[in-house]
Design a protein around this motif. Structure first.
Motif, PDB file in Angstrom:
ATOM      1  N   SER A 169       0.797  -1.089  -0.081  1.00 15.10           N
ATOM      2  CA  SER A 169       0.025  -0.076  -0.001  1.00 15.10           C
ATOM      3  C   SER A 169       0.897   1.199  -0.067  1.00 15.10           C
ATOM      4  O   SER A 169       2.078   1.294   0.643  1.00 15.10           O
ATOM      5  CB  SER A 169      -1.018   0.064   1.350  1.00 15.10           C
ATOM      6  N   LEU A 170       0.434   2.255  -0.642  1.00 15.61           N
ATOM      7  CA  LEU A 170       1.062   3.384  -0.598  1.00 15.61           C
ATOM      8  C   LEU A 170       0.269   4.660   0.181  1.00 15.61           C
ATOM      9  O   LEU A 170      -0.898   4.522   0.149  1.00 15.61           O
ATOM     10  CB  LEU A 170       1.047   4.129  -2.093  1.00 15.61           C
ATOM     11  N   GLU A 171       1.188   5.293   0.968  1.00 12.97           N
ATOM     12  CA  GLU A 171       0.421   6.260   1.968  1.00 12.97           C
ATOM     13  C   GLU A 171       0.826   7.877   1.258  1.00 12.97           C
ATOM     14  O   GLU A 171       1.540   7.776   0.428  1.00 12.97           O
ATOM     15  CB  GLU A 171       0.959   6.184   3.455  1.00 12.97           C
ATOM     16  N   ALA A 172       0.238   8.777   1.862  1.00 12.06           N
ATOM     17  CA  ALA A 172       0.428  10.079   1.478  1.00 12.06           C
ATOM     18  C   ALA A 172       1.939  10.469   1.547  1.00 12.06           C
ATOM     19  O   ALA A 172       2.499  11.307   0.717  1.00 12.06           O
ATOM     20  CB  ALA A 172      -0.118  11.013   2.178  1.00 12.06           C
ATOM     21  N   THR A 173       2.538   9.876   2.566  1.00 13.09           N
ATOM     22  CA  THR A 173       3.856  10.230   2.617  1.00 13.09           C
ATOM     23  C   THR A 173       4.897   9.563   1.693  1.00 13.09           C
ATOM     24  O   THR A 173       6.145   9.861   1.460  1.00 13.09           O
ATOM     25  CB  THR A 173       4.454   9.908   3.925  1.00 13.09           C
ATOM     26  N   ASP A 174       4.233   8.627   0.909  1.00 15.49           N
ATOM     27  CA  ASP A 174       5.273   7.947  -0.253  1.00 15.49           C
ATOM     28  C   ASP A 174       5.340   8.767  -1.383  1.00 15.49           C
ATOM     29  O   ASP A 174       6.125   8.640  -2.310  1.00 15.49           O
ATOM     30  CB  ASP A 174       4.605   6.676  -0.487  1.00 15.49           C
ATOM     31  N   TYR A 175       4.565   9.821  -1.533  1.00 18.96           N
ATOM     32  CA  TYR A 175       4.569  10.650  -2.735  1.00 18.96           C
ATOM     33  C   TYR A 175       5.267  12.172  -2.380  1.00 18.96           C
ATOM     34  O   TYR A 175       4.688  13.092  -1.788  1.00 18.96           O
ATOM     35  CB  TYR A 175       3.089  10.928  -3.114  1.00 18.96           C
ATOM     36  N   GLY A 176       6.413  12.221  -3.001  1.00 23.41           N
ATOM     37  CA  GLY A 176       7.138  13.351  -2.688  1.00 23.41           C
ATOM     38  C   GLY A 176       6.734  14.484  -4.056  1.00 23.41           C
ATOM     39  O   GLY A 176       5.865  14.215  -4.629  1.00 23.41           O
ATOM     40  N   ARG A 177       7.783  15.456  -3.917  1.00 22.35           N
ATOM     41  CA  ARG A 177       7.113  16.478  -4.680  1.00 22.35           C
ATOM     42  C   ARG A 177       7.369  16.075  -6.127  1.00 22.35           C
ATOM     43  O   ARG A 177       6.675  16.404  -6.962  1.00 22.35           O
ATOM     44  CB  ARG A 177       8.120  17.860  -4.650  1.00 22.35           C
ATOM     45  N   PRO A 178       8.797  15.392  -6.546  1.00 24.11           N
ATOM     46  CA  PRO A 178       8.623  14.986  -7.836  1.00 24.11           C
ATOM     47  C   PRO A 178       7.661  13.883  -8.345  1.00 24.11           C
ATOM     48  O   PRO A 178       7.314  14.153  -9.551  1.00 24.11           O
ATOM     49  CB  PRO A 178      10.187  14.150  -7.757  1.00 24.11           C
ATOM     50  N   GLU A 179       7.186  13.117  -7.672  1.00 19.08           N
ATOM     51  CA  GLU A 179       6.239  12.115  -7.914  1.00 19.08           C
ATOM     52  C   GLU A 179       5.022  12.801  -8.193  1.00 19.08           C
ATOM     53  O   GLU A 179       4.121  12.558  -9.226  1.00 19.08           O
ATOM     54  CB  GLU A 179       5.958  11.145  -6.860  1.00 19.08           C
ATOM     55  N   ARG A 180       4.407  13.943  -7.589  1.00 22.08           N
ATOM     56  CA  ARG A 180       3.467  14.692  -7.437  1.00 22.08           C
ATOM     57  C   ARG A 180       3.536  15.468  -8.757  1.00 22.08           C
ATOM     58  O   ARG A 180       2.469  15.914  -9.522  1.00 22.08           O
ATOM     59  CB  ARG A 180       3.113  15.365  -6.253  1.00 22.08           C
ATOM     60  N   HIS A 181       4.788  16.032  -8.892  1.00 30.84           N
ATOM     61  CA  HIS A 181       4.800  16.997 -10.277  1.00 30.84           C
ATOM     62  C   HIS A 181       4.562  16.244 -11.558  1.00 30.84           C
ATOM     63  O   HIS A 181       4.176  16.580 -12.394  1.00 30.84           O
ATOM     64  CB  HIS A 181       6.169  17.325 -10.202  1.00 30.84           C
ATOM     65  N   ARG A 182       5.227  14.930 -11.373  1.00 26.66           N
ATOM     66  CA  ARG A 182       4.876  14.158 -12.665  1.00 26.66           C
ATOM     67  C   ARG A 182       3.378  13.805 -12.688  1.00 26.66           C
ATOM     68  O   ARG A 182       2.795  13.775 -14.106  1.00 26.66           O
ATOM     69  CB  ARG A 182       5.546  12.715 -12.642  1.00 26.66           C
ATOM     70  N   LEU A 193       0.309  22.000  -5.714  1.00 21.76           N
ATOM     71  CA  LEU A 193       0.752  20.992  -4.856  1.00 21.76           C
ATOM     72  C   LEU A 193       1.366  21.427  -3.674  1.00 21.76           C
ATOM     73  O   LEU A 193       1.818  20.278  -2.641  1.00 21.76           O
ATOM     74  CB  LEU A 193       2.326  20.796  -5.918  1.00 21.76           C
ATOM     75  N   ALA A 194       1.473  22.650  -3.123  1.00 18.28           N
ATOM     76  CA  ALA A 194       1.737  23.097  -1.733  1.00 18.28           C
ATOM     77  C   ALA A 194       0.362  22.562  -0.907  1.00 18.28           C
ATOM     78  O   ALA A 194       0.651  22.285   0.306  1.00 18.28           O
ATOM     79  CB  ALA A 194       2.021  24.419  -1.546  1.00 18.28           C
ATOM     80  N   ALA A 195      -0.599  22.536  -1.530  1.00 20.13           N
ATOM     81  CA  ALA A 195      -2.127  22.686  -0.957  1.00 20.13           C
ATOM     82  C   ALA A 195      -2.456  20.892  -0.557  1.00 20.13           C
ATOM     83  O   ALA A 195      -2.990  20.397   0.074  1.00 20.13           O
ATOM     84  CB  ALA A 195      -3.022  23.329  -1.258  1.00 20.13           C
ATOM     85  N   LEU A 196      -1.944  20.033  -1.922  1.00 20.83           N
ATOM     86  CA  LEU A 196      -2.694  18.860  -2.116  1.00 20.83           C
ATOM     87  C   LEU A 196      -1.438  17.842  -1.828  1.00 20.83           C
ATOM     88  O   LEU A 196      -0.412  18.061  -2.528  1.00 20.83           O
ATOM     89  CB  LEU A 196      -3.182  18.724  -3.448  1.00 20.83           C
ATOM     90  N   ARG A 197      -1.607  16.797  -1.120  1.00 21.75           N
ATOM     91  CA  ARG A 197      -0.550  15.737  -0.961  1.00 21.75           C
ATOM     92  C   ARG A 197      -0.603  14.281  -1.451  1.00 21.75           C
ATOM     93  O   ARG A 197       0.363  13.786  -1.535  1.00 21.75           O
ATOM     94  CB  ARG A 197      -0.557  15.653   0.720  1.00 21.75           C
ATOM     95  N   THR A 198      -1.900  14.275  -2.194  1.00 21.87           N
ATOM     96  CA  THR A 198      -2.072  12.725  -2.542  1.00 21.87           C
ATOM     97  C   THR A 198      -2.738  12.811  -4.041  1.00 21.87           C
ATOM     98  O   THR A 198      -3.277  13.521  -4.367  1.00 21.87           O
ATOM     99  CB  THR A 198      -3.076  12.250  -1.679  1.00 21.87           C
ATOM    100  N   PRO A 199      -2.522  11.705  -4.616  1.00 20.93           N
ATOM    101  CA  PRO A 199      -2.728  11.646  -6.065  1.00 20.93           C
ATOM    102  C   PRO A 199      -4.420  11.614  -6.149  1.00 20.93           C
ATOM    103  O   PRO A 199      -4.791  12.235  -7.012  1.00 20.93           O
ATOM    104  CB  PRO A 199      -2.455  10.218  -6.417  1.00 20.93           C
ATOM    105  N   PHE A 200      -4.999  11.202  -5.004  1.00 21.51           N
ATOM    106  CA  PHE A 200      -6.577  11.311  -5.091  1.00 21.51           C
ATOM    107  C   PHE A 200      -7.178  12.728  -4.914  1.00 21.51           C
ATOM    108  O   PHE A 200      -7.840  13.269  -5.469  1.00 21.51           O
ATOM    109  CB  PHE A 200      -7.142  10.518  -3.739  1.00 21.51           C
ATOM    110  N   GLU A 201      -6.256  13.715  -4.030  1.00 18.76           N
ATOM    111  CA  GLU A 201      -6.530  15.026  -4.171  1.00 18.76           C
ATOM    112  C   GLU A 201      -6.286  15.723  -5.138  1.00 18.76           C
ATOM    113  O   GLU A 201      -7.082  16.525  -5.909  1.00 18.76           O
ATOM    114  CB  GLU A 201      -5.743  15.497  -2.895  1.00 18.76           C
ATOM    115  N   ILE A 202      -5.272  15.304  -5.995  1.00 22.43           N
ATOM    116  CA  ILE A 202      -4.744  15.927  -7.372  1.00 22.43           C
ATOM    117  C   ILE A 202      -5.809  15.621  -8.402  1.00 22.43           C
ATOM    118  O   ILE A 202      -6.399  16.359  -9.208  1.00 22.43           O
ATOM    119  CB  ILE A 202      -3.233  15.395  -7.593  1.00 22.43           C
ATOM    120  N   GLN A 203      -6.416  14.355  -8.204  1.00 20.80           N
ATOM    121  CA  GLN A 203      -7.419  14.107  -9.247  1.00 20.80           C
ATOM    122  C   GLN A 203      -8.450  14.619  -9.208  1.00 20.80           C
ATOM    123  O   GLN A 203      -9.335  14.939 -10.145  1.00 20.80           O
ATOM    124  CB  GLN A 203      -7.568  12.377  -9.296  1.00 20.80           C
TER     125      GLN A 203
END
Length: 300
Positions: free
Chosen positions: A12-25, A51-61
């Motif tokens: 499983s992946l948690e929010a902490t597994d997604y750093g700035r580079p991953e969220r940028h991609r 990206l300063a406000a949203l930390r997870t792929p779900f929030e970005i989607q």
């Protein structure tokens, strides 16, 4: 089964597994899928803020789901507001969906319903009271062997609940809404859980030494005021709540209007105090003289 053979590679992946580079991609991929240039340009200009406000792929989607349907006129003339609104909505939707999914994955519908009820009016509940309540519910309902505290502990760990000392409360108001979202598909389970809670509360002594019958009355009133929820309790439990209502209305009060409202919503058809409270509200809809007169003594 193919899924069984790949279990060793599941994690499983948690929010902490997604750093700035991953969220940028992820962000760049979502921008490329936007249909028109003004939306893409606005999204590209706003990447740092988002990206300063949203930390997870779900929030970005969720953010891009909202941006995709935003009014073109607002995109052109009120871009900053569009972005801030989309961020706020993604937070709300993400919290609610996450809470609902966590409850469903854990299969703790009863525990979620009871937690919702306990935090419905008082907004806080102590850890010791949670343990006393879950033990009393299990004594009446053996299917409640999982208890209440494991879900509460999980919600504290995932920052859906906060613990300050021994007191538990919501971390965010949307957590309550997320719990409610699962009620529709489990109506009967929720109804039984709430009824059991109200049945056992009058016989419980809370951590502060008071009887939990007041909590039972508040929860029953809250349920009756909630859309799509109903509960049926025994005559014995109703009688205990009715006696407490009569005693409550005979004591001095700093908020007599609230007490009358509680009596109306929680009292049974057999309660003389509840009937009198209904009569007073019918006769005095504004109730200004009654309410502003200060502490009252109302013998029933």
């Amino acid at each position: 089964q193919a899924l069984d053979r790949t279990k060793a590679w599941h994690f499983s992946l948690e929010a902490t597994d997604y750093g700035r580079p991953e969220r940028h991609r992820l962000y760049g991929l979502r921008v490329a899928r936007l249909e028109d240039m003004p939306r893409r340009q606005l999204a590209l200009r706003s990447e740092g803020t988002v990206l300063a406000a949203l930390r997870t792929p779900f929030e970005i989607q969720k953010f891009f789901d909202t941006l995709r349907v935003a009014n073109p006129t607002d995109i052109a003339g009120h871009g900053e507001r569009v972005i801030s609104d989309a961020i706020a909505k993604s937070h709300q939707d993400a919290i609610e969906d996450t809470v609902r999914q966590q409850i469903a994955d854990r299969g703790e519908i009863k525990a979620a319903a009871i937690l919702w009820a306990l935090l419905s009016d008082r907004r806080t509940v102590s850890w010791d009271d949670l343990q006393s309540i879950e033990e009393a519910i299990y004594d009446r309902d053996p299917d409640f062997a999982g208890g209440l505290t494991p879900l509460v502990g999980h919600f504290i760990a995932t920052r859906n609940l906060r613990q300050k000392g021994t007191l538990i409360s919501y971390y965010h108001p949307r957590v309550q809404a997320g719990i409610v979202r699962i009620f529709t598909s489990h109506r009967l389970v929720v109804r039984k859980a709430l009824a059991t809670l109200i049945e056992i509360l009058p016989d419980i002594t809370l951590d502060d030494g008071s009887s939990a019958v007041a909590m039972a009355a508040e929860i029953l009133a809250f349920i009756r005021q909630s859309d799509g929820l109903s509960v049926s309790v025994s005559e014995e439990a109703e009688a205990k709540i009715d006696r407490w209502i009569a005693e409550m209305l005979s004591r001095p009060s700093d908020d007599f209007k609230r007490d009358l409202s509680l009596a109306c919503d929680a009292g049974s058809d057999q309660s003389k105090a509840a009937k009198l409270a209904h009569w007073l509200f019918d006769r005095n809809r504004e109730a200004d003289d009654l309410v502003t007169a200060g502490p009252s003594r109302f013998m029933v």
